[in-house]
Structures are given as structure tokens and as C-alpha cells.
Design an enzyme around this catalytic site. Sequence first.
Site, short mmCIF file in Angstrom:
data_model
loop_
_atom_site.label_atom_id
_atom_site.label_comp_id
_atom_site.label_asym_id
_atom_site.label_seq_id
_atom_site.Cartn_x
_atom_site.Cartn_y
_atom_site.Cartn_z
N ARG A 27 -10.11 0.94 5.20
CA ARG A 27 -9.44 0.34 4.05
C ARG A 27 -10.40 0.19 2.88
O ARG A 27 -11.62 0.14 3.05
CB ARG A 27 -8.87 -1.04 4.42
CG ARG A 27 -7.69 -1.00 5.40
CD ARG A 27 -6.48 -0.38 4.73
NE ARG A 27 -5.28 -0.41 5.55
CZ ARG A 27 -4.86 0.56 6.33
NH1 ARG A 27 -5.59 1.67 6.43
NH2 ARG A 27 -3.74 0.48 7.00
N CYS A 32 0.79 -1.24 0.00
CA CYS A 32 0.00 0.00 0.00
C CYS A 32 0.81 1.28 0.00
O CYS A 32 0.27 2.36 -0.13
CB CYS A 32 -0.92 0.02 1.23
SG CYS A 32 -0.01 0.04 2.79
N GLU A 61 -7.24 -5.92 -1.14
CA GLU A 61 -7.30 -4.92 -0.07
C GLU A 61 -6.20 -3.89 -0.25
O GLU A 61 -5.11 -4.20 -0.72
CB GLU A 61 -7.16 -5.62 1.28
CG GLU A 61 -7.17 -4.69 2.49
CD GLU A 61 -5.79 -4.39 3.03
OE1 GLU A 61 -5.70 -3.68 4.04
OE2 GLU A 61 -4.78 -4.84 2.43
N ARG A 97 -9.56 1.57 11.45
CA ARG A 97 -8.72 1.16 10.31
C ARG A 97 -9.60 1.16 9.07
O ARG A 97 -10.33 0.21 8.80
CB ARG A 97 -8.12 -0.22 10.55
CG ARG A 97 -7.06 -0.64 9.53
CD ARG A 97 -6.55 -2.04 9.82
NE ARG A 97 -5.39 -2.39 9.02
CZ ARG A 97 -4.13 -2.10 9.33
NH1 ARG A 97 -3.86 -1.46 10.46
NH2 ARG A 97 -3.13 -2.46 8.55
#
Length: 493
Positions: A160, A76, A114, A158
Amino acid sequence: METSKIKFIDLFSGIGGFKMALSANGGECIGFSEIDKDAIETYCDNYRISPALNFGDIRKIEKLPEHDLLTAGVPCQSWSIAGKNLGFNDDRGQLWNDTIYLLNQSQPKAFIFENVKGLVDPRNKSALQYILKRITQAGYYANYYILNSHDYGVAQNRVRIYIVGFREKQFFDKFNPPRSIEKKIVLADILDIDLPEIESNNEQVDLFGFSEKVNKQMSLSSKNGYNDYFLFNDLRNGETTIHSWDILDTTDREKDICLLLLKNRRKKQFGLLDGNPLSLVQIQKIDPSINFYELEDLVHRDILKKVFYRFKVLASCDTDLTDSEAELLKFAHDGVLQLDIIKTQNSLRLNSRTLSGLLSSLINKEVISCIEERYEFKNTKISSGIDGINRIFLPTSDVFPTLVASDTNDFVALKHVDRETNESYKKKFLEEVYFTKQYRKITKEEACLIQGFPRNFKLPESRSRWMKLIGNSVSVPVVSSLIDSIVSTEVFD
């Protein structure tokens, strides 16, 4: 088809957040791809899986065996605010192409990819559109979903992006993203801290039962009008913000000078940046009573720092310049180079250290000379906080901030602080928590729980090593919820 018959492949597997979620539902991992030594050892050790099942570097995989579901936590950093936001200009951004190539080659029934929420930021719009286009060209119907781990059973904020796709449109049409669970897990549920019953607004609060909605975009926690954390920061101001002049022994006069600089540094009249240093002349225009010696004393106290701001370009210089130095000098106007103008030039792509090095080099070569200094707070990196502390979260907090591979300067308090008034709340926190050092970083076991792994999940002993592994992982309960939603479409029947 039973969930136990789902064969899946785990790309960029890390320590196996996808695998844990799928295996818990009977899925069968027929292979994974990972290159980090610690991650491979942790994966194989915890799941008792042979390293022979590791396909290795995704860039060298030519073909995947037949499987039903492909999962991938694509690196990421290219899209993260913690990185340089280089996107596909970063080699790690190019790994998306390798992932989609293998998707196209293997044609599983469904997939889950993801990534960080930065991928959906406006600046990365074209990149996300490109990724979705490539997925469509691979023969899949897909969409992306923004999910917060806290909504699915962990005490962590979190956020995402999850891209979910199906080979056949009928199953894509039937897919609905998982709904948020009603009873949230909160920080007190996982902390290894003995806590008494706490009164809040004269009502008993069950620390191990209460839960409040957390907006998908919020990063912190508050109740009854009070924050459940204290922010250590000289660039922001709030009822639970701790400044360096709150910690050090400073006079009311010194505090007032600091607050004056804090209040005015973001005004556009002082520069083009979101926060600008101010010169003595500019400060005295706001408050004529402030003198040079008072500012210098705050510099010596390590609260303020002096920065070179404006430079005269010396016309007589014929020194050889590097390409970067020559490029920097192009932004001089009427023989003057100014810091805010330099920093707002996107074409330069310079970080603070590189810029400082270039300016120092030009000064040493006598190409430029400083003609104006300004005053700025010494602690200007927000995430670094003050003296190594960014935030301290009280046990009553709903969430802990996003765990990241590099660790953070976030801590948890070892005791609760009663909320009465804003002034007393901050004062009691300093006296009962900060000055008495009643705070610490989260433990390895707590980090596992915050990501949805079991407390006894095996990780390396070194904090930097286990934090890198757990921070890079996906939250297990989120993946479990996604798998349930995918299975409910009957795609695997």
C-alpha cells in the site's frame, strides 16, 4: 507530549484499523467519518464508541474540531487494478479533494493517508502529483511511502501507499519510515490447522518460527526452489500450475494440444492482444496433424471455447444504431471488424460483457456477420481460476495474498505436501490435497489475524459482509509502526 494526549480524527474509518493502532498507544479518537452501515456498527461495537461521534458523509462535513492527527483510508477503487482505473473520473477519486479540503481547513500537526499501490503506477502519475500538490498548497510537507504489511507483522502480502505529512518542516525532516521487523509472522502462525513437524531438504523446519525475506513486490511464497502455492490457471504454465486438463480426464494428445495453444496464444503474429484466440488454420500451421474434431471435442469438454473474431460489415444495412454501436463500427477496416483491433482501442472503454453485448446487437440487427471463429481457453479470467479456485496455499507459505473486499478464490491447504521432484510435487498435491478436498477458505478469525486485528474482533456473521469490511481495512501493525515513527519526531511534544 505523551502519546495518550494525541487527539485524532479517523476519516473513511471502516472498521477502525487506524483507531485500533492509535488507541493501543493511548491516542484519543474525537470523531470518525463513515457511511457504510456495517462498518459503523462494527466500529462502535468493538471500540464501545458512540455513533454520535460519526461525522457521516465526508462530502457534507464543513468543519472538523481541533485535533493533532488526521488519518484517512481514502476509497481505493478508482486506482485499483480490481476496479476500472478511472482515477479522478470516478466520484470516489474526487473524495481526495474532500479529504484535502478538510486537512486544509483543520490544520492538524500531522496526517496519514492510505491507498492502494495502483496510485503510484505510471498511468496514475499525474493524479499522484496532483494530490501531493494539493497537500503542499494546504501548507504541509509530505511524502509517500510504499509499505508491505508482511514487513510489519502480518502474514499477508499487502502493498500500500502511505502519504505522511507534517505542518512544520522541522518534523518532516526528522521523519523516517518504519523499518521492517526481523521476525516475520508467517501463515502457519495464524492458521487453525494441526500440523506435524515437516522435513525440508532433510532439515527440520519449525513451522512456527521460520521466516524469509519477502520482496515488497512479490505476491507469493517459495522456498528451496519450490513454490508454496499451486496456481489454477489455463493461461499460465509453471511447475506448480494446475490446468483444467490436469483435473479432467484427458489424453496425452489432448494435453499436448492444450499446451500448444498455451505456448502460442501470446505471439504477436496471431493478434494484437497479450493473449489471442487461434483459428483452426493458424493451429494447423503450427501442427498440421490437429483436426477440427479434436478442437471441437475440447470445446465440449469445457476446456476450450469458440469466439467470434472477424466480422464483415454489411454495406446495405440502414438500421438505426446506438451511439456505442456507431462508435464501434468506426474501427472497421476495408469493411471488416476485428476483435483484437476493437479491444486495443482505449477510447472505447468497454469491458468484455459490454463488448459482447454490442457485437451481439449488431449481429441481430444484421449490421455485421461473423466470418471467422477462433479457439480460446474457456477459463480466461485469471483471478477466477478454475472451478472457483485461483490458488491454494500450503501451510508453509510465508504470506497469504492481499485480502480484498470482494473476497478471492484463494484457499489454504489443510495438510503439507513434501517436495521431492517437480513432477511428484504436483502429483502429490493433486492426489493428497485437491482430489481429496483437503483445502478451504480462510476463516473469519484467520482473516482478522491476517490484517492484524485480534482473533475475537466482532464482525457480521455473513462471509460476504465480514470479508468486505476486513478487506477494506488497513493492516493494524503497519499503522502502529507509522505512528511510532511519527511520534519519534516529537511533533506532538
